[in-house]
Design an enzyme around this catalytic site. Sequence first.
Site, short mmCIF file in Angstrom:
data_model
loop_
_atom_site.label_atom_id
_atom_site.label_comp_id
_atom_site.label_asym_id
_atom_site.label_seq_id
_atom_site.Cartn_x
_atom_site.Cartn_y
_atom_site.Cartn_z
N HIS A 69 -1.11 8.67 -1.51
CA HIS A 69 -0.02 8.72 -0.27
C HIS A 69 0.16 7.28 0.09
CE1 HIS A 69 -2.66 7.67 3.09
NE2 HIS A 69 -3.65 8.11 2.44
N CYS A 70 1.42 7.45 0.90
CA CYS A 70 1.80 6.28 1.54
C CYS A 70 1.96 6.87 3.07
CB CYS A 70 3.11 5.54 0.96
SG CYS A 70 4.49 6.65 0.72
N THR A 71 3.05 6.48 3.77
CA THR A 71 3.22 6.96 5.10
C THR A 71 3.83 8.37 5.00
OG1 THR A 71 3.12 4.62 6.00
CG2 THR A 71 4.41 6.37 7.21
N SER A 73 4.99 9.80 1.65
CA SER A 73 5.05 10.23 0.35
C SER A 73 6.25 10.52 -0.22
CB SER A 73 3.92 11.06 0.20
OG SER A 73 2.55 10.87 0.41
N PHE A 121 0.53 10.22 5.11
CA PHE A 121 -0.29 9.86 6.01
C PHE A 121 0.25 10.40 7.45
CE2 PHE A 121 -2.56 7.67 9.67
CZ PHE A 121 -3.84 8.39 9.31
#
EC number: 3.1.3.48
Length: 138
Positions: A69-71, A73, A121
């Site tokens: 994941h990133c912030t 996704s 996230f």
Amino acid sequence: MSTLSYVSPDALKGWLMESPNEISIIDVRDYDYEGERIPGSVRIPSDTFLASVDQHVDDLMKKRSLIVHCTYSQVRGPKAARVLSEILRNRITESKEKLSLSQKEKLFQNLPTVYILHGGFSAWKRRYGGQQGLIEYD
């Protein structure tokens, strides 16, 4: 190349509660990382992902599921998940060991499934930000 799937924050929470040792969570946030993370996650920023992920591959291959994941996704998370999936597959195809086709097929079947955290996230924090133990802080 395999198709990547998304996992919801609720499903990931269930996996964390039921079988935390069978999953790894990879956080690829860069500049937007603010010291909060999903418990047990490994941070490999997307801007250094290619150079850094290889040192984690042996451990990651022992897991059943990998969640990236990133912030949100939307870009970095899915891209890192695709790259990771390809790296795992290449680890088998480029193995220096003499393996039969059936041995390679078995290894491919046992590769961890790579998922993308739906909503990233941001969705995790929105859903679980107030619940103890579901966000770690640096």
